[in-house]
Design an enzyme around this catalytic site. Structure first.
Site, PDB file in Angstrom:
ATOM      1  N   ARG A 136      -0.189  13.742  -5.251  1.00 60.54           N
ATOM      2  CA  ARG A 136      -0.439  14.099  -3.846  1.00 60.54           C
ATOM      3  C   ARG A 136       0.847  14.494  -3.137  1.00 60.54           C
ATOM      4  NH1 ARG A 136      -3.666   9.275  -1.594  1.00 60.54           N
ATOM      5  NH2 ARG A 136      -3.736  10.445   0.334  1.00 60.54           N
ATOM      6  N   CYS A 179       2.080   4.342   0.719  1.00 63.51           N
ATOM      7  CA  CYS A 179       1.756   4.791  -0.649  1.00 63.51           C
ATOM      8  C   CYS A 179       2.576   6.031  -1.015  1.00 63.51           C
ATOM      9  CB  CYS A 179       0.271   5.108  -0.775  1.00 63.51           C
ATOM     10  SG  CYS A 179      -0.770   3.651  -0.672  1.00 63.51           S
ATOM     11  N   TYR A 200       1.480   6.635  10.930  1.00 63.91           N
ATOM     12  CA  TYR A 200       1.828   7.674   9.964  1.00 63.91           C
ATOM     13  C   TYR A 200       0.728   8.718   9.816  1.00 63.91           C
ATOM     14  CZ  TYR A 200      -1.150   6.019   6.094  1.00 63.91           C
ATOM     15  OH  TYR A 200      -2.221   5.693   5.302  1.00 63.91           O
ATOM     16  N   LYS A 255      -2.067   5.002 -11.495  1.00 58.43           N
ATOM     17  CA  LYS A 255      -2.063   4.863 -10.030  1.00 58.43           C
ATOM     18  C   LYS A 255      -0.829   5.549  -9.424  1.00 58.43           C
ATOM     19  CE  LYS A 255      -2.404   3.497  -5.801  1.00 58.43           C
ATOM     20  NZ  LYS A 255      -3.433   3.720  -4.811  1.00 58.43           N
TER      21      LYS A 255
HETATM   22  N1  LIG Z   1      -3.455  -0.234   2.505  1.00 60.25           N
HETATM   23  C1  LIG Z   1      -3.827   0.748   1.712  1.00 60.25           C
HETATM   24  O1  LIG Z   1      -4.298   1.774   2.175  1.00 60.25           O
HETATM   25  C2  LIG Z   1      -3.732   0.612   0.208  1.00 60.25           C
HETATM   26  C3  LIG Z   1      -4.390   1.548  -0.582  1.00 60.25           C
HETATM   27  C4  LIG Z   1      -4.353   1.423  -1.963  1.00 60.25           C
HETATM   28  C5  LIG Z   1      -3.641   0.368  -2.535  1.00 60.25           C
HETATM   29  N2  LIG Z   1      -2.987  -0.543  -1.741  1.00 60.25           N
HETATM   30  C6  LIG Z   1      -2.263  -1.641  -2.408  1.00 60.25           C
HETATM   31  O2  LIG Z   1      -2.622  -2.858  -1.793  1.00 60.25           O
HETATM   32  C7  LIG Z   1      -1.451  -3.622  -1.495  1.00 60.25           C
HETATM   33  C8  LIG Z   1      -1.731  -4.479  -0.299  1.00 60.25           C
HETATM   34  O3  LIG Z   1      -1.982  -3.606   0.778  1.00 60.25           O
HETATM   35  P1  LIG Z   1      -2.513  -4.133   2.170  1.00 60.25           P
HETATM   36  O4  LIG Z   1      -2.716  -2.933   3.014  1.00 60.25           O
HETATM   37  O5  LIG Z   1      -3.626  -5.075   1.978  1.00 60.25           O
HETATM   38  O6  LIG Z   1      -1.226  -4.935   2.681  1.00 60.25           O
HETATM   39  P2  LIG Z   1      -1.076  -5.763   4.015  1.00 60.25           P
HETATM   40  O7  LIG Z   1       0.331  -5.648   4.417  1.00 60.25           O
HETATM   41  O8  LIG Z   1      -2.184  -5.408   4.978  1.00 60.25           O
HETATM   42  O9  LIG Z   1      -1.360  -7.269   3.552  1.00 60.25           O
HETATM   43  C9  LIG Z   1      -0.584  -7.989   2.670  1.00 60.25           C
HETATM   44  C10 LIG Z   1      -0.889  -9.455   2.868  1.00 60.25           C
HETATM   45  O10 LIG Z   1      -0.208 -10.188   1.849  1.00 60.25           O
HETATM   46  C11 LIG Z   1       0.256 -11.387   2.442  1.00 60.25           C
HETATM   47  N3  LIG Z   1       1.305 -11.984   1.622  1.00 60.25           N
HETATM   48  C12 LIG Z   1       2.618 -11.654   1.521  1.00 60.25           C
HETATM   49  N4  LIG Z   1       3.244 -12.454   0.651  1.00 60.25           N
HETATM   50  C13 LIG Z   1       2.320 -13.320   0.174  1.00 60.25           C
HETATM   51  C14 LIG Z   1       2.351 -14.377  -0.754  1.00 60.25           C
HETATM   52  N5  LIG Z   1       3.468 -14.709  -1.377  1.00 60.25           N
HETATM   53  N6  LIG Z   1       1.208 -15.039  -0.982  1.00 60.25           N
HETATM   54  C15 LIG Z   1       0.053 -14.742  -0.352  1.00 60.25           C
HETATM   55  N7  LIG Z   1      -0.038 -13.730   0.539  1.00 60.25           N
HETATM   56  C16 LIG Z   1       1.071 -13.026   0.789  1.00 60.25           C
HETATM   57  C17 LIG Z   1       0.702 -10.979   3.824  1.00 60.25           C
HETATM   58  O11 LIG Z   1       0.827 -12.075   4.701  1.00 60.25           O
HETATM   59  C18 LIG Z   1      -0.404  -9.995   4.199  1.00 60.25           C
HETATM   60  O12 LIG Z   1      -1.463 -10.634   4.876  1.00 60.25           O
HETATM   61  C19 LIG Z   1      -0.380  -2.551  -1.265  1.00 60.25           C
HETATM   62  O13 LIG Z   1       0.906  -3.040  -1.489  1.00 60.25           O
HETATM   63  C20 LIG Z   1      -0.767  -1.511  -2.279  1.00 60.25           C
HETATM   64  O14 LIG Z   1      -0.184  -1.802  -3.516  1.00 60.25           O
HETATM   65  C21 LIG Z   1      -3.026  -0.449  -0.388  1.00 60.25           C
END
Ligand SMILES: NC(=O)c1ccc[n+]([C@@H]2O[C@H](COP(=O)([O-])OP(=O)(O)OC[C@H]3O[C@@H](n4cnc5c(N)ncnc54)[C@H](O)[C@@H]3O)[C@@H](O)[C@H]2O)c1
Length: 439
Positions: free
Chosen positions: A224, A271, A326, A217
């Site tokens: 990219r 990312c 972004y 990953k």
């Molecule tokens: N957003 C993307 O485009 C994307 C793409 C590929 C991978 N990811 C991966 O997914 C992960 C999450 O992304 P996202 O966009 O969903 O993030 P986000 O910021 O939208 O959501 C994260 C959520 O986690 C919650 N949270 C924080 N601490 C917590 C805890 N201790 N217990 C329970 N919930 C908790 C927050 O309140 C929030 O609602 C990223 O860090 C990344 O590794 C994201």
């Protein structure tokens, strides 16, 4: 193997953000009973009313509503309680990076503690968050074992499967891209594979270790970043040689071994500009990975230099940035190139204005700049305009409102060059400047 009855019982998804809620809703519509857990009470309350707090994610509202109606999705702030009722736990809580590029584990470490409190024998924990290679086993697995008192790989199971989706099309990508799965041992991997086959119904790629899955990953993101850095380097060089980068890309990429990405004013989001540090911090301190970061982060300055070439000193000049996000059509400011532009423009003592139809005025003000509506008459006072995120609203941008504007810097090579030039405004871009005009 997990039998059908158990599988269709309970799954906890920890972290109900953009990705977590989408996963939870998809699982809940594929016959699993899903508990979503999140520390944000507002998020939990919204989901418990059958609604999604995430905007701009096609199909998500409907999936959440359907799961709510069939009573297969509920949300809670009590992670340990939800885990105690589940056979499978999916962790999708962010790992961030601070201003010194150190990995910030605070959210996920807190989640791991709660999971350990609720875990029972035979629980399968799958991490999906992008993390530095080695963390699933040596940071989280170790902690789960220590806090729960259960033996890793024997009394509870551990797997890693990266989330590879793209905002705005998560549901589509979950079906389209193969799910990469690695486990601490064969049993863990098999359990995870079995789960994803039923829950996502997508192709799977089984890899030999947790670290391979984690590495793959981060490697995608580095690829990219490096590719965009190369495109930026070449775009700058096309300007010296006197050719057009868009034309070059189209011609070069007509051969399958060439896949040059688009050059632009910078790389943002949570990312691509962040995950290369998961390698850099582990010792990949020389070579293309750190160099790409520098090249891509220098593009904001490169763009501002072009503006200065046209306008002269930017002190007391009005500069409008289009797009706080972004990238186009997402409400996401993390590591947006706009933050680099603001920083530099403030140092140059310009008056900085930002327009972004996806953000409120108070959200924009947090960045120490003035929000500016495109309906405002003050648009006529702008000396320069910089396009950072090509939102849908900018597709029909009326440039006549910028009557004092000397230059429009098209950071995404998307604006109508001819129309801008017809109005007597200088058009500059990243690799697509008007060559004849420049020579
Ligand atoms: N957003 C993307 O485009 C994307 C793409 C590929 C991978 N990811 C991966 O997914 C992960 C999450 O992304 P996202 O966009 O969903 O993030 P986000 O910021 O939208 O959501 C994260 C959520 O986690 C919650 N949270 C924080 N601490 C917590 C805890 N201790 N217990 C329970 N919930 C908790 C927050 O309140 C929030 O609602 C990223 O860090 C990344 O590794 C994201």
């Amino acid at each position: 193997m997990i039998n059908q009855e158990e599988t269709l019982a309970n799954v906890t998804v920890v972290g109900l953000g953009k990705i977590g809620l989408t996963l939870a809703a998809v699982f809940a519509n594929n016959h699993f009973n899903v508990y979503g857990s999140d520390i944000n009470e507002g998020v939990v309350a919204t989901i418990n009313q059958g609604k999604s707090h995430i905007t701009n994610e096609p199909g998500l509202d409907q999936l959440v509503a359907a799961a709510y109606n069939s009573k297969t999705l509920s949300a809670t702030t009590e992670t340990a309680e939800a885990v105690a009722k589940s056979n499978i736990v999916i962790v999708i809580v962010p790992v961030l990076i601070d201003n010194q590029y150190n990995v910030d584990y605070q959210f996920i470490d807190a989640a791991v503690k709660e999971i350990a409190r609720g875990m029972k024998e035979d629980t399968l924990v799958i991490f999906e968050t992008t993390i530095p290679p080695g963390d699933t086993q040596y940071r989280f697995g170790k902690k789960l074992q220590e806090l729960s008192g259960l033996r890793l790989g024997e009394e509870f199971y551990l797997a890693y499967s990266p989330e590879r989706v793209y905002s705005n099309r998560i549901i589509e990508d979950l079906k389209k891209y193969p799910k990469i799965v690695g486990g601490i041992n064969e049993k863990s991997r098999e359990l995870a594979v079995d789960f994803y086959k039923k829950a996502l119904n997508c192709k799977l790629i089984e890899v030999s270790s947790l670290e391979t899955a984690e590495f793959s990953k981060v490697a995608e993101c580095v690829y990219r970043d490096v590719n965009i850095a190369l495109a930026n380097e070449l775009a700058k060089f096309t300007e010296k040689i006197g050719v057009n980068m868009s034309e070059v890309r189209k011609a070069s990429n007509s051969q399958p071994y060439s896949y040059l990405h688009e050059p632009g004013i910078g790389v943002g989001g949570h990312c691509i500009p962040i995950y290369p540090y998961f390698f850099i911090n582990k010792g990949l301190t020389k070579g293309m990975t750190p160099m790409a970061r520098k090249i891509n982060d220098s593009m904001a300055d490169y763009a501002i230099n072009k503006v200065e070439e046209e306008v002269g000193s930017l002190k007391d000049k009005n500069v409008l940035i289009l797009g706080l996000a972004y990238r186009e059509n997402v409400k996401e400011p993390t590591k947006s190139t706009t933050l680099l532009l603001i920083d530099r423009l403030i140092k140059l003592r310009a008056n900085v204005f930002v327009n972004d139809p996806l953000f409120t005025n108070s959200e924009i003000k947090q960045y120490g700049v003035s929000p500016l509506s495109l309906q405002s008459e003050f648009t006529s006072k702008m000396d320069a305009v910089i396009l950072q995120a090509f939102h849908k609203a900018y597709e029909s941008l009326d440039f006549t409102k910028f009557i004092s504007c000397k230059i429009i810097l098209d950071g995404r090579n998307k604006l109508n060059k001819n129309e801008i030039q017809r109005l007597g405004i200088t058009y500059r871009s990243i690799g697509n400047d008007d060559i004849k005009e420049r020579l």
